[in-house]
Scaffold this motif. Structure first.
Motif, PDB file in Angstrom:
ATOM      1  N   ARG A   1     -34.201 -15.886  41.100  1.00 13.96           N
ATOM      2  CA  ARG A   1     -33.404 -16.217  42.128  1.00 13.96           C
ATOM      3  C   ARG A   1     -33.254 -14.754  43.116  1.00 13.96           C
ATOM      4  O   ARG A   1     -33.002 -14.779  44.151  1.00 13.96           O
ATOM      5  CB  ARG A   1     -31.849 -16.077  41.555  1.00 13.96           C
TER       6      ARG A   1
ATOM      7  N   VAL B   1     -37.119 -18.487  44.033  1.00 12.18           N
ATOM      8  CA  VAL B   1     -36.590 -18.271  45.737  1.00 12.18           C
ATOM      9  C   VAL B   1     -37.767 -17.206  46.336  1.00 12.18           C
ATOM     10  O   VAL B   1     -37.857 -16.084  45.801  1.00 12.18           O
ATOM     11  CB  VAL B   1     -35.116 -17.539  45.269  1.00 12.18           C
TER      12      VAL B   1
ATOM     13  N   LEU C   1     -31.626 -25.681  42.891  1.00 10.40           N
ATOM     14  CA  LEU C   1     -31.862 -25.888  44.468  1.00 10.40           C
ATOM     15  C   LEU C   1     -31.442 -27.302  44.485  1.00 10.40           C
ATOM     16  O   LEU C   1     -32.390 -28.215  43.871  1.00 10.40           O
ATOM     17  CB  LEU C   1     -33.377 -25.551  44.651  1.00 10.40           C
TER      18      LEU C   1
ATOM     19  N   VAL D   1     -37.567 -22.294  48.536  1.00 17.63           N
ATOM     20  CA  VAL D   1     -38.006 -22.046  46.951  1.00 17.63           C
ATOM     21  C   VAL D   1     -39.484 -22.482  46.963  1.00 17.63           C
ATOM     22  O   VAL D   1     -40.002 -23.372  47.404  1.00 17.63           O
ATOM     23  CB  VAL D   1     -36.874 -22.883  46.034  1.00 17.63           C
TER      24      VAL D   1
ATOM     25  N   LEU E   1     -28.348 -23.141  46.909  1.00 17.30           N
ATOM     26  CA  LEU E   1     -28.632 -22.783  45.294  1.00 17.30           C
ATOM     27  C   LEU E   1     -27.005 -23.187  44.737  1.00 17.30           C
ATOM     28  O   LEU E   1     -25.947 -23.034  45.422  1.00 17.30           O
ATOM     29  CB  LEU E   1     -28.564 -21.287  45.258  1.00 17.30           C
TER      30      LEU E   1
ATOM     31  N   ARG F   1     -31.889 -29.835  47.023  1.00 15.16           N
ATOM     32  CA  ARG F   1     -32.873 -30.021  48.192  1.00 15.16           C
ATOM     33  C   ARG F   1     -31.932 -30.608  49.433  1.00 15.16           C
ATOM     34  O   ARG F   1     -31.093 -31.621  49.378  1.00 15.16           O
ATOM     35  CB  ARG F   1     -33.952 -30.909  48.043  1.00 15.16           C
TER      36      ARG F   1
END
Length: 466
Positions: free
Chosen positions: A99, A124, A83, A110, A73, A85
């Motif tokens: 969140r 999340v 996010l 997520v 995050l 990845r």
């Protein structure tokens, strides 16, 4: 259960086209009955790392098959986050309430819920790993409860402190609070005061807060210090015999007056044809710190030494940073050296990169060398026996600088300053740091060494960052 089984598990789920229970997976992979319990633990490990997700009725599925993605995050000022990845893929926007209890730099899973204006948006569903568990903030006491307001604006929730977790912290104190319960959307996180840093205005508190807020390590783990302590102080004769011995060559270091370690040194000799061999010597840390040993892993985690107003938090234990890997005067030190042969006009005739052993003859501060360049009274005597070497280095640095300018090189001269403190840690003066000719002299030879190494690696066709 070995990690090589991870891909077969994912392949089995792919073939099935649906989530499977652990027993179904075991049958697909012909896992023996006696190994089934270990197989289940292996699946739990994949879930813990976010590589599998456990859905309803105890079934397992690859995250991407049920719109789940993993990553870290990055929280922004509004409280929302993105996010980042793992691997390829667009960032996913997470609204502030999406969140839940996840915070900046936490590793999370997520669920992608929809696309808005072409951008992925999600929520999340799980925290895999916390980036930090301690936060610096101000303690606020009321009649019935206490809470810590974190200094980090990205941690925008007050941390409740139960009475038995306060210790001796007073109202208004700067403290470190450790989270013991992360709470939920409707309940605040709960924490414990682990350290009282002081009251606002205390000398040195601001530096301590920088250290704590950034999670900077103030000391080394005991096992790292023990590993460093085992390194011999004396260089073995066998090691010296395997290297180019430059201990008879005049070598100097030139650094800021406040420097505690000296990792580069210079030498310059002239041959019978009038050409120069310039030596740029860098402390050979790689001899002492081997790839992936305990000291290397700690250095990797720290990434760099951190220089603060009143202290240095080194990347390596003091025995290395200030001793064995510091090119101190009058002691033998291992180095890696770029030896460059040049004409007086700066044309490179050849070079060699060697493992060496050197012995610095003198440690100079920039100010000492600059005073000599400026012709200040007594400065020539202070330079002493190294006067000829300094003169030669100055002359060649000028030649190299002129060549760089002619080929259009950029010269960054950015303003900087140094804060002076009194004995109690209060700032007394802010001095502008002036980039002088002595600074530029060292820079020219460091640039030369970098260019030589880059050319060498290019010739070997080795990948390297320039």
């Amino acid at each position: 259960m070995a990690d090589f089984l991870k891909q077969p598990v994912l392949d089995a789920l792919e073939r099935a086209g649906r989530p499977l229970k652990s027993k179904e997976l075991a049958r697909e992979l012909d896992v023996p009955t006696r190994r089934y319990r270990a197989f289940r633990e292996f699946l739990k490990g994949l879930v813990a790392s976010g590589e599998l997700y456990r859905v309803k009725h105890g079934r397992y599925a690859p995250p991407e098959k049920i719109n789940l993605v993993r990553g870290s995050l990055s929280v922004i000022k509004s409280g929302a986050a993105f996010l980042v990845r793992d691997g390829a893929g667009d960032d996913v926007f997470i609204p502030a309430d999406g969140r839940v209890t996840a915070f900046h730099r936490d590793r999370v899973v997520v669920r992608i819920e929809h696309t808005r204006r072409g951008k992925l948006e999600g929520r999340v569903v799980r925290v895999l790993e916390r980036a930090r568990e301690e936060f610096v903030g101000t303690l606020n006491k009321t009649k019935h409860f206490a809470f810590v307001k974190a200094d980090d604006p990205r941690f925008n929730r007050d941390i409740l402190i139960p009475p038995d977790e306060l210790g001796d912290a007073e109202d208004g104190a700067k403290v470190t609070a450790k989270i013991i319960d992360w709470g939920s959307l409707t309940s605040a996180p709960v924490g414990s005061v682990t350290e009282v840093l002081g009251q606002v205005g205390d000398p040195g508190l601001d530096i301590l807060m920088i250290i704590k807020n950034n999670g900077l390590p103030e000391s080394f783990p005991e096992e790292v210090e023990e590993a460093a302590a085992k390194i011999p102080d004396k260089i073995p004769k066998k090691e010296i015999a395997s290297r180019l011995d430059l201990r008879d060559v005049e070598v100097v270091t030139i650094d800021p007056p406040t420097a505690r370690d000296f990792d580069d040194a210079l030498s310059m000799t002239q041959d019978k044809d009038g050409n120069y061999e310039i030596g740029v010597h860098i402390a050979d840390v790689s001899h002492y710190v081997r790839h992936d040993d305990i000291i290397d892993r700690e250095a990797w985690n720290r990434a760099t030494s951190v220089y603060l107003v009143d202290r240095v938090l080194p990347m390596l234990p003091e025995k290395l940073s200030n001793n064995l890997c510091s090119l101190n005067p009058d002691v033998d030190r291992l180095a890696m050296s770029a030896m460059v042969t040049m004409t007086p006009r700066g044309r490179i005739l050849g070079y060699r990169i060697e493992d060496t052993v050197i012995r610095s003859n003198r440690r100079f501060a920039y100010e000492e060398v600059q005073a000599y360049f400026d012709g200040e009274e007594g400065a020539t005597d202070n330079v002493g026996e190294q006067r000829s070497l300094i003169d030669d280095l100055r002359k060649m640095a000028g030649v190299l600088n002129q060549k760089r300018r002619l080929r259009g090189a950029l010269d960054f001269d950015l303003p900087s300053s140094r804060v002076l403190l009194d004995e109690k840690g209060f700032p007394t003066e802010i001095k502008k740091v002036v980039r002088t000719e002595s600074n530029r002299l060292v820079e020219e030879f460091m640039l030369l060494a970098n260019e030589i190494v880059a050319k060498h690696l290019k010739g070997l066709k080795k990948p390297a960052p320039y």
